[in-house]
Design a protein around this motif. Structure first.
Motif, PDB file in Angstrom:
ATOM      1  N   HIS A 188      43.936  29.024  41.141  1.00 40.64           N
ATOM      2  CA  HIS A 188      42.748  29.500  40.440  1.00 40.64           C
ATOM      3  C   HIS A 188      43.121  30.535  39.381  1.00 40.64           C
ATOM      4  O   HIS A 188      42.551  30.544  38.283  1.00 40.64           O
ATOM      5  CB  HIS A 188      41.757  30.101  41.442  1.00 40.64           C
ATOM      6  N   GLU A 198      36.877  28.998  34.855  1.00 42.62           N
ATOM      7  CA  GLU A 198      36.951  29.196  36.296  1.00 42.62           C
ATOM      8  C   GLU A 198      37.126  27.836  36.965  1.00 42.62           C
ATOM      9  O   GLU A 198      36.293  26.941  36.801  1.00 42.62           O
ATOM     10  CB  GLU A 198      35.688  29.884  36.814  1.00 42.62           C
ATOM     11  N   ARG A 200      36.840  27.055  40.057  1.00 40.70           N
ATOM     12  CA  ARG A 200      35.771  26.779  41.023  1.00 40.70           C
ATOM     13  C   ARG A 200      34.587  26.100  40.359  1.00 40.70           C
ATOM     14  O   ARG A 200      34.022  25.145  40.899  1.00 40.70           O
ATOM     15  CB  ARG A 200      35.326  28.098  41.672  1.00 40.70           C
TER      16      ARG A 200
END
Length: 206
Positions: A188, A198, A200
Motif C-alpha cells: 500500500h 490509495e 485500498r
C-alpha cells in the motif's frame, strides 16, 4: 517447481537470500484465482472476478513465491514492488488479502488467553500469518495449528514455526515507506508513492 519470471525477479531483488521455494496450491480454477495467479506472475493481468470464493486451494501461487524469495529482507520485497506494474501490485494485494481471509472470519474474532480479539486485531493476526509464508499459513488452514496457538507466536510468546524461520527485518529503503513496514502493508505504501493513489480505494472499485 518452475518459479518463472516473478521469482527470478524476486531473487535478484533479494540478492540470492532464501533460494528455495515452497510448494503451494496451484490456482487453476476459474474466476479470480486464475487471474490473480497470472497477474502476480506476469504483472500483465488484473483480477476481474473478486466475488469468487478464495479458499485455501484458490490462493495465487505467485504470492508465496514472492514472499519466499524476498524474505527476510523487507527492502527486497520493497524493490520487487517498485519494479513491477500497477496491475501486479493490485494482484499481489488481492492475493495477500485472500490468503488472510481463508484463515478466519475476522468479524467472529479469535479468543486468546480468554480475551476475545476484535475484528481489526483478528485481521492483523491473519495478515501476519500470511506474511510468515506458506508453511505456517498452510498449517493453520490444514488444521495442524489453531489460530489461537499461532497468536502466541504473533505476540512473541512462542517460537516462530516452521522451525528455523526468520522474521522480516522491518527495514525499508525509501523513507516514505516507513510506517508500512510489514509485507502485507508495504504494498500500500509503495503503491501510494508510485501512483499517488490509495490502493485500498482501487481494490474496492475493482
Amino acid at each position: 517447481m518452475n518459479i518463472g519470471s516473478i521469482a527470478s525477479d524476486s531473487h535478484q531483488a533479494g540478492t540470492g537470500q532464501r533460494g528455495a521455494t515452497t510448494s503451494s496450491p496451484v490456482c487453476n480454477g476459474p474466476g479470480a484465482s486464475g487471474e490473480l495467479h497470472r497477474a502476480v506472475r506476469s504483472g500483465e493481468h488484473r483480477c476481474v472476478d473478486t466475488g469468487a470464493e478464495m479458499g485455501p486451494d484458490r490462493v495465487a501461487d505467485g504470492l508465496w513465491e514472492v514472499l519466499e524469495a524476498t524474505r527476510p529482507r523487507l527492502s527486497a520485497l520493497e524493490s520487487w514492488l517498485e519494479s513491477h506494474t500497477r496491475e501486479a501490485l493490485e494482484a499481489f494485494a488481492l492475493a495477500y488479502e485472500s490468503a488472510a481471509e481463508a484463515l478466519a472470519d475476522f468479524s467472529e474474532g479469535v479468543s486468546v488467553d480468554g480475551d476475545a480479539w476484535s475484528e481489526d486485531s483478528t485481521e492483523d493476526l491473519c495478515m501476519w500469518v500470511v506474511g510468515q509464508g506458506y508453511g505456517l499459513w498452510s498449517s493453520v488452514v490444514g488444521g495442524e495449528l489453531r489460530l489461537e496457538e499461532v497468536a502466541q507466536m504473533y505476540l512473541g510468546r512462542a517460537p516462530l514455526l516452521p522451525e528455523g524461520e526468520v522474521p522480516w527485518d522491518g527495514v525499508v529503503s525509501d523513507p516514505e515507506h516507513r510506517g508500512y513496514q510489514s509485507p502485507g502493508v508495504l504494498v500500500h505504501g509503495v503503491y501510494r508513492t508510485r501512483f499517488a493513489e490509495e490502493l485500498r480505494e482501487r481494490l474496492e472499485g475493482m
